[in-house]
Write a protein that holds these residues in place. Structure first.
Motif, PDB file in Angstrom:
ATOM      1  N   VAL A   1       0.837  -1.202   0.000  1.00 12.18           N
ATOM      2  CA  VAL A   1       0.000   0.000   0.000  1.00 12.18           C
ATOM      3  C   VAL A   1       0.874   1.255   0.000  1.00 12.18           C
ATOM      4  CG1 VAL A   1      -1.656   1.333   1.366  1.00 12.18           C
ATOM      5  CG2 VAL A   1      -1.997  -1.120   1.051  1.00 12.18           C
ATOM      6  N   LEU A   2       1.928   1.264   0.786  1.00 12.17           N
ATOM      7  CA  LEU A   2       2.829   2.409   0.831  1.00 12.17           C
ATOM      8  C   LEU A   2       3.535   2.624  -0.501  1.00 12.17           C
ATOM      9  CD1 LEU A   2       4.411   2.035   4.380  1.00 12.17           C
ATOM     10  CD2 LEU A   2       2.757   3.742   3.622  1.00 12.17           C
ATOM     11  N   VAL A   3       4.013   1.548  -1.111  1.00 12.85           N
ATOM     12  CA  VAL A   3       4.687   1.657  -2.407  1.00 12.85           C
ATOM     13  C   VAL A   3       3.717   2.152  -3.470  1.00 12.85           C
ATOM     14  CG1 VAL A   3       5.786   0.317  -4.254  1.00 12.85           C
ATOM     15  CG2 VAL A   3       6.480  -0.026  -1.891  1.00 12.85           C
ATOM     16  N   CYS A   4       2.530   1.613  -3.487  1.00  5.27           N
ATOM     17  CA  CYS A   4       1.523   2.036  -4.473  1.00  5.27           C
ATOM     18  C   CYS A   4       1.145   3.500  -4.268  1.00  5.27           C
ATOM     19  CB  CYS A   4       0.278   1.155  -4.392  1.00  5.27           C
ATOM     20  SG  CYS A   4       0.563  -0.505  -5.020  1.00  5.27           S
ATOM     21  N   SER A   5       0.984   3.889  -3.014  1.00  3.57           N
ATOM     22  CA  SER A   5       0.647   5.281  -2.735  1.00  3.57           C
ATOM     23  C   SER A   5       1.766   6.205  -3.198  1.00  3.57           C
ATOM     24  CB  SER A   5       0.414   5.486  -1.235  1.00  3.57           C
ATOM     25  OG  SER A   5      -0.670   4.715  -0.806  1.00  3.57           O
ATOM     26  N   GLY A   6       2.997   5.819  -2.933  1.00  5.22           N
ATOM     27  CA  GLY A   6       4.134   6.618  -3.381  1.00  5.22           C
ATOM     28  C   GLY A   6       4.197   6.712  -4.893  1.00  5.22           C
ATOM     29  N   ALA A   7       3.915   5.608  -5.573  1.00  6.53           N
ATOM     30  CA  ALA A   7       3.931   5.613  -7.039  1.00  6.53           C
ATOM     31  C   ALA A   7       2.839   6.515  -7.584  1.00  6.53           C
ATOM     32  CB  ALA A   7       3.758   4.194  -7.569  1.00  6.53           C
ATOM     33  N   ILE A   8       1.687   6.463  -6.994  1.00 13.48           N
ATOM     34  CA  ILE A   8       0.575   7.303  -7.450  1.00 13.48           C
ATOM     35  C   ILE A   8       0.902   8.774  -7.221  1.00 13.48           C
ATOM     36  CG2 ILE A   8      -1.821   7.954  -6.964  1.00 13.48           C
ATOM     37  CD1 ILE A   8      -2.315   4.913  -6.471  1.00 13.48           C
ATOM     38  N   LEU A   9       1.430   9.088  -6.062  1.00 11.37           N
ATOM     39  CA  LEU A   9       1.803  10.473  -5.781  1.00 11.37           C
ATOM     40  C   LEU A   9       2.898  10.945  -6.729  1.00 11.37           C
ATOM     41  CD1 LEU A   9       1.748  10.540  -1.880  1.00 11.37           C
ATOM     42  CD2 LEU A   9       0.167  11.674  -3.438  1.00 11.37           C
ATOM     43  N   ALA A  10       3.870  10.102  -6.975  1.00  9.63           N
ATOM     44  CA  ALA A  10       4.974  10.483  -7.856  1.00  9.63           C
ATOM     45  C   ALA A  10       4.497  10.684  -9.283  1.00  9.63           C
ATOM     46  CB  ALA A  10       6.062   9.415  -7.810  1.00  9.63           C
ATOM     47  N   CYS A  11       3.643   9.813  -9.757  1.00 10.01           N
ATOM     48  CA  CYS A  11       3.164   9.919 -11.137  1.00 10.01           C
ATOM     49  C   CYS A  11       2.175  11.061 -11.323  1.00 10.01           C
ATOM     50  CB  CYS A  11       2.538   8.602 -11.586  1.00 10.01           C
ATOM     51  SG  CYS A  11       3.783   7.323 -11.833  1.00 10.01           S
TER      52      CYS A  11
ATOM     53  N   ASP B   1       4.786  13.604 -16.885  1.00 10.45           N
ATOM     54  CA  ASP B   1       5.277  13.115 -15.594  1.00 10.45           C
ATOM     55  C   ASP B   1       5.907  11.728 -15.710  1.00 10.45           C
ATOM     56  OD1 ASP B   1       3.040  11.536 -16.000  1.00 10.45           O
ATOM     57  OD2 ASP B   1       2.237  11.818 -13.991  1.00 10.45           O
ATOM     58  N   CYS B   2       6.156  11.274 -16.917  1.00 11.62           N
ATOM     59  CA  CYS B   2       6.667   9.917 -17.134  1.00 11.62           C
ATOM     60  C   CYS B   2       8.006   9.652 -16.452  1.00 11.62           C
ATOM     61  CB  CYS B   2       6.803   9.629 -18.628  1.00 11.62           C
ATOM     62  SG  CYS B   2       5.246   9.717 -19.524  1.00 11.62           S
ATOM     63  N   THR B   3       8.885  10.656 -16.477  1.00  9.60           N
ATOM     64  CA  THR B   3      10.220  10.438 -15.926  1.00  9.60           C
ATOM     65  C   THR B   3      10.238  10.412 -14.396  1.00  9.60           C
ATOM     66  OG1 THR B   3      10.739  12.777 -16.142  1.00  9.60           O
ATOM     67  CG2 THR B   3      11.402  11.329 -17.959  1.00  9.60           C
ATOM     68  N   THR B   4       9.096  10.598 -13.803  1.00  7.32           N
ATOM     69  CA  THR B   4       9.000  10.415 -12.359  1.00  7.32           C
ATOM     70  C   THR B   4       9.208   8.942 -12.021  1.00  7.32           C
ATOM     71  OG1 THR B   4       7.427  12.227 -12.212  1.00  7.32           O
ATOM     72  CG2 THR B   4       7.514  10.726 -10.342  1.00  7.32           C
ATOM     73  N   CYS B   5       8.700   8.067 -12.876  1.00  2.00           N
ATOM     74  CA  CYS B   5       8.766   6.624 -12.623  1.00  2.00           C
ATOM     75  C   CYS B   5       9.674   5.868 -13.584  1.00  2.00           C
ATOM     76  CB  CYS B   5       7.367   6.021 -12.698  1.00  2.00           C
ATOM     77  SG  CYS B   5       6.226   6.692 -11.474  1.00  2.00           S
ATOM     78  N   HIS B   6      10.053   6.473 -14.697  1.00  2.00           N
ATOM     79  CA  HIS B   6      10.844   5.782 -15.721  1.00  2.00           C
ATOM     80  C   HIS B   6      12.095   6.573 -16.065  1.00  2.00           C
ATOM     81  CE1 HIS B   6       7.420   3.112 -16.558  1.00  2.00           C
ATOM     82  NE2 HIS B   6       6.671   4.196 -16.470  1.00  2.00           N
TER      83      HIS B   6
ATOM     84  N   GLY C   1      19.851   7.411 -10.601  1.00  2.93           N
ATOM     85  CA  GLY C   1      18.600   7.472  -9.849  1.00  2.93           C
ATOM     86  C   GLY C   1      17.769   6.214 -10.010  1.00  2.93           C
ATOM     87  N   ALA C   2      17.127   5.838  -8.941  1.00  7.14           N
ATOM     88  CA  ALA C   2      16.260   4.667  -8.974  1.00  7.14           C
ATOM     89  C   ALA C   2      14.958   5.022  -9.665  1.00  7.14           C
ATOM     90  CB  ALA C   2      15.981   4.197  -7.549  1.00  7.14           C
ATOM     91  N   SER C   3      14.345   4.023 -10.268  1.00  2.97           N
ATOM     92  CA  SER C   3      13.049   4.264 -10.889  1.00  2.97           C
ATOM     93  C   SER C   3      12.070   3.183 -10.461  1.00  2.97           C
ATOM     94  CB  SER C   3      13.168   4.317 -12.409  1.00  2.97           C
ATOM     95  OG  SER C   3      13.552   3.070 -12.930  1.00  2.97           O
ATOM     96  N   ILE C   4      10.823   3.557 -10.413  1.00  2.00           N
ATOM     97  CA  ILE C   4       9.766   2.643  -9.994  1.00  2.00           C
ATOM     98  C   ILE C   4       9.414   1.692 -11.133  1.00  2.00           C
ATOM     99  CG2 ILE C   4       7.337   2.503  -9.294  1.00  2.00           C
ATOM    100  CD1 ILE C   4       7.769   5.265  -7.952  1.00  2.00           C
ATOM    101  N   GLY C   5       9.332   2.235 -12.341  1.00  2.00           N
ATOM    102  CA  GLY C   5       8.961   1.441 -13.499  1.00  2.00           C
ATOM    103  C   GLY C   5      10.173   1.051 -14.323  1.00  2.00           C
ATOM    104  N   PRO C   6       9.940   0.274 -15.374  1.00  2.12           N
ATOM    105  CA  PRO C   6      11.041  -0.152 -16.233  1.00  2.12           C
ATOM    106  C   PRO C   6      11.606   1.031 -17.019  1.00  2.12           C
ATOM    107  CG  PRO C   6       8.954  -0.710 -17.251  1.00  2.12           C
ATOM    108  CD  PRO C   6       8.634  -0.195 -15.872  1.00  2.12           C
TER     109      PRO C   6
ATOM    110  N   GLY D   1       5.791  -6.192 -12.737  1.00  2.03           N
ATOM    111  CA  GLY D   1       5.865  -6.366 -11.291  1.00  2.03           C
ATOM    112  C   GLY D   1       4.562  -5.954 -10.628  1.00  2.03           C
ATOM    113  N   THR D   2       4.642  -5.699  -9.334  1.00  2.00           N
ATOM    114  CA  THR D   2       3.425  -5.451  -8.567  1.00  2.00           C
ATOM    115  C   THR D   2       3.035  -3.982  -8.478  1.00  2.00           C
ATOM    116  OG1 THR D   2       4.690  -5.351  -6.525  1.00  2.00           O
ATOM    117  CG2 THR D   2       3.763  -7.498  -7.123  1.00  2.00           C
ATOM    118  N   VAL D   3       3.943  -3.075  -8.793  1.00  2.00           N
ATOM    119  CA  VAL D   3       3.618  -1.649  -8.701  1.00  2.00           C
ATOM    120  C   VAL D   3       2.821  -1.250  -9.938  1.00  2.00           C
ATOM    121  CG1 VAL D   3       4.528   0.689  -8.540  1.00  2.00           C
ATOM    122  CG2 VAL D   3       5.690  -1.177  -7.353  1.00  2.00           C
ATOM    123  N   PRO D   4       1.601  -0.780  -9.755  1.00  2.00           N
ATOM    124  CA  PRO D   4       0.773  -0.429 -10.912  1.00  2.00           C
ATOM    125  C   PRO D   4       1.196   0.898 -11.537  1.00  2.00           C
ATOM    126  CG  PRO D   4      -0.394   0.083  -8.899  1.00  2.00           C
ATOM    127  CD  PRO D   4       0.892  -0.588  -8.495  1.00  2.00           C
ATOM    128  N   MET D   5       0.985   1.006 -12.845  1.00  2.00           N
ATOM    129  CA  MET D   5       1.193   2.284 -13.513  1.00  2.00           C
ATOM    130  C   MET D   5      -0.125   3.034 -13.441  1.00  2.00           C
ATOM    131  SD  MET D   5       2.572   3.291 -17.282  1.00  2.00           S
ATOM    132  CE  MET D   5       1.115   2.844 -18.193  1.00  2.00           C
TER     133      MET D   5
END
Length: 130
Positions: A8-18, A52-57, A65-70, A103-107
């Protein structure tokens, strides 16, 4: 239970970041990435930098830098660039969101992006195939 909370925390962070509206770091991460095979002034690359794509990719897996998505190069390696159905499917996935492929983190969905712009972005990303 701990895994569920972490998820839930990871998903929330991904949603906020995106859904972030800041653009200074997004454009910078694309602009400082290594040169791609396609022209650096590609419309697809410009649209990616303005979104906002480069927030996760990242452009390449090795980019700082680490990225959430591929990375975009990983996406390009996974999909055949010549197939129109591939482009259309990826455009739909970006606009509507999804999960399970990487993986498990949704886009998160990006319904505000114009399909024609997303098609330019996807077409550019697929040129990164090695």
């Amino acid at each position: 239970m701990k895994k569920a909370i972490l998820f839930v925390l990871v998903c929330s962070g991904a949603i906020l970041a995106c859904n972030s509206s800041g653009s200074s770091t997004k454009t910078d991460s694309v602009a400082t990435a290594p040169a791609a095979p396609a022209a650096a002034d590609s419309k697809g690359l410009e649209l990616i930098g303005a979104s906002d794509c480069t927030t996760c990719h990242r452009l390449h897996k090795e980019a700082a830098g680490a990225s959430i998505g591929p990375s975009y190069s990983e996406v390009a390696a996974k999909y055949a660039p010549a197939a129109d159905t591939t482009v259309d499917r990826l455009v739909h996935k970006i606009i509507t969101g999804g999960s399970g492929v990487w993986g498990t983190v949704p886009m998160t969905p990006h319904p505000a992006l114009a399909p024609a712009d997303v098609k330019e972005m996807v077409t550019y990303i697929l040129t990164l195939k090695n």
